[in-house]
Scaffold this active site. Structure first.
Site, PDB file in Angstrom:
ATOM      1  CE  LYS A 114       7.150  -6.076 120.778  1.00 37.01           C
ATOM      2  NZ  LYS A 114       7.364  -7.516 120.714  1.00 37.01           N
ATOM      3  CE  LYS A 198       5.732  -5.105 127.887  1.00 33.21           C
ATOM      4  NZ  LYS A 198       5.245  -5.953 126.791  1.00 33.21           N
ATOM      5  CE  LYS A 201      12.285 -11.744 126.573  1.00 38.29           C
ATOM      6  NZ  LYS A 201      11.763 -12.662 125.552  1.00 38.29           N
TER       7      LYS A 201
HETATM    8  P1  AMP Z   1       8.090 -12.265 125.704  1.00 43.09           P
HETATM    9  O1  AMP Z   1       9.357 -11.915 126.369  1.00 43.09           O
HETATM   10  O2  AMP Z   1       7.477 -11.101 125.018  1.00 43.09           O
HETATM   11  O3  AMP Z   1       8.161 -13.493 124.869  1.00 43.09           O
HETATM   12  O4  AMP Z   1       7.104 -12.615 126.885  1.00 43.09           O
HETATM   13  C1  AMP Z   1       7.046 -13.875 127.537  1.00 43.09           C
HETATM   14  C2  AMP Z   1       5.948 -13.861 128.573  1.00 43.09           C
HETATM   15  O5  AMP Z   1       6.252 -12.899 129.607  1.00 43.09           O
HETATM   16  C3  AMP Z   1       4.571 -13.427 128.024  1.00 43.09           C
HETATM   17  O6  AMP Z   1       3.575 -14.225 128.605  1.00 43.09           O
HETATM   18  C4  AMP Z   1       4.446 -11.988 128.449  1.00 43.09           C
HETATM   19  O7  AMP Z   1       3.108 -11.602 128.602  1.00 43.09           O
HETATM   20  C5  AMP Z   1       5.176 -11.995 129.790  1.00 43.09           C
HETATM   21  N1  AMP Z   1       5.730 -10.661 130.115  1.00 43.09           N
HETATM   22  C6  AMP Z   1       6.641  -9.964 129.394  1.00 43.09           C
HETATM   23  N2  AMP Z   1       6.923  -8.788 129.996  1.00 43.09           N
HETATM   24  C7  AMP Z   1       6.183  -8.737 131.129  1.00 43.09           C
HETATM   25  C8  AMP Z   1       6.020  -7.781 132.189  1.00 43.09           C
HETATM   26  N3  AMP Z   1       6.707  -6.642 132.214  1.00 43.09           N
HETATM   27  N4  AMP Z   1       5.148  -8.077 133.183  1.00 43.09           N
HETATM   28  C9  AMP Z   1       4.452  -9.240 133.185  1.00 43.09           C
HETATM   29  N5  AMP Z   1       4.546 -10.181 132.228  1.00 43.09           N
HETATM   30  C10 AMP Z   1       5.401  -9.945 131.198  1.00 43.09           C
END
Ligand code: AMP
Ligand code: TRP
Length: 333
Positions: A114, A198, A201
């Site tokens: 990041k 990956k 968002k």
């Molecule tokens: P975040 O949007 O970073 O707060 O992520 C929320 C949850 O979604 C966390 O448990 C991440 O590990 C999971 N997550 C985010 N992106 C992915 C992805 N591309 N594949 C699988 N899990 C994800």
């Protein structure tokens, strides 16, 4: 015995299929098991480690709560709350930052990714982010933390911090050392435009992800445009090794249909991608559209969402303040 579950999602908008399959779907299953006690947190303190427009952030907090509910989390069974309203998180993060070592944080790959090349310009919050995550988990004595694969290293750090605190202050088991709950298969959903990246968002191209607020046309269009290769659909798992896009799309199909990867492969073996894409789009529409419709409906009733956050806040605050009081005593305050 039931599990004590804690997990968090950042209210940074564009919640997508990766969030759903990697984390939220798992939250729902854990919530449905009456033996478990579940806490799901909208981690807005984590969100501001990179600048967020305040108006958008406020809206994204509601959208994250709406997504939890629309996906099937029952707020009567689980605590749903907002991190910034419970002061104990920031305070505990400070105390734990005096326990965590620079060397441990320096190894965190998510920070490196990041922060990019110019680490000098990254916020201090982005660097110490995993310490705040440890505070979130440890305040609630969570035994299990369901997350996507990308959070595995942060959870290991949380375990190290818990053990170090227990050792330094000579209190066996004061902080529970939590276990990660990471799906064995399909725990990392990749971008629709690049099977090696990956699904995220923050990726500028919206075509790279299926958002949980997408409508039917968006989904059909994104699957139609999803990157593939020029070979026919694979016949064996081994063939997927260097076919990242085929692997990802078949993984999404399996995860949504509940079929094993082997079964999905044999269903489409040797066919054209276009045929597979029709079925994939269909199952995505089936699973995602009801969630998308419900999110939009819930977002029209902010009062209701506010009420859920306020109930969750009271419950979470009781647990966290209690634990923080004990931390104060141990530390010598
Ligand atoms: P975040 O949007 O970073 O707060 O992520 C929320 C949850 O979604 C966390 O448990 C991440 O590990 C999971 N997550 C985010 N992106 C992915 C992805 N591309 N594949 C699988 N899990 C994800
Ligand atoms: N860091 C997690 C992510 O980006 C979100 C998070 C914050 C979290 N605190 C947590 C996840 C506590 C699990 C437990 O996805």
């Amino acid at each position: 015995m039931g599990k004590k579950i804690f997990s968090g999602v950042q209210p940074t908008g564009n919640l997508h299929l990766g969030n759903y399959l990697g984390a939220i779907k798992n939250f729902v299953e854990l919530n449905n098991d009456d033996k478990n006690e579940c806490i799901f947190c909208v981690v807005d303190l984590h969100a501001i480690t990179v600048y967020q427009n305040p108006e958008l952030l406020r809206n994204n907090i509601y959208e994250t709560v709406a997504t939890f509910l629309a996906s099937g989390i029952n707020h009567k069974k689980s605590i749903i709350f907002n991190q910034s309203r419970v002061g104990a998180h920031s305070e505990t993060a400070w105390i734990l930052s005096c326990v965590a070592r620079m060397g441990w944080l320096n190894r965190m790959t998510q920070f490196k990714e990041k922060a990019g090349k110019d680490k000098e310009k990254a916020s201090i919050g982005l660097y110490s982010y995993p310490v705040l995550m440890a505070a979130d988990i440890l305040l609630y004595d969570a035994t299990h933390v369901p997350v996507g694969d990308d959070q595995k290293q942060h959870l290991e750090l949380c375990r190290d911090i818990a053990q170090r605190f227990n050792n330094d202050y000579k209190v066996e088991n004061f902080f529970k050392v939590p276990e990660p709950l990471i799906q064995k298969q399909f725990s990392r959903i990749m971008s629709l435009k690049d099977g090696l990246k990956k699904m995220s968002k923050s990726e500028p191209s919206d075509l790279s992800r299926i958002n949980l607020t997408d409508n039917k046309d968006d989904i059909l269009n994104k699957i139609k445009k999803a990157k593939t290769d020029s070979l026919p659909m694979p016949s064996t798992i081994e063939e997927l090794e260097d076919r990242a896009e085929a692997k990802n799309l078949l993984g999404i199909y399996s995860s949504l249909s509940g079929l094993t990867l082997e079964k999905s492969i044999s269903e489409f073996s040797g066919k054209n991608f276009s045929e597979f894409k029709n079925d994939l789009a269909e199952i995505l529409v089936d699973k995602i559209i009801p969630i998308s419709v419900e999110i939009k409906k819930l977002l029209e009733d902010k009062k209701y969402l506010e009420q859920i956050l306020s109930e969750g806040h009271k419950k979470a605050n009781d647990i966290a303040s209690n634990k923080l009081k004990k931390i104060h005593e141990l530390v010598g305050f």
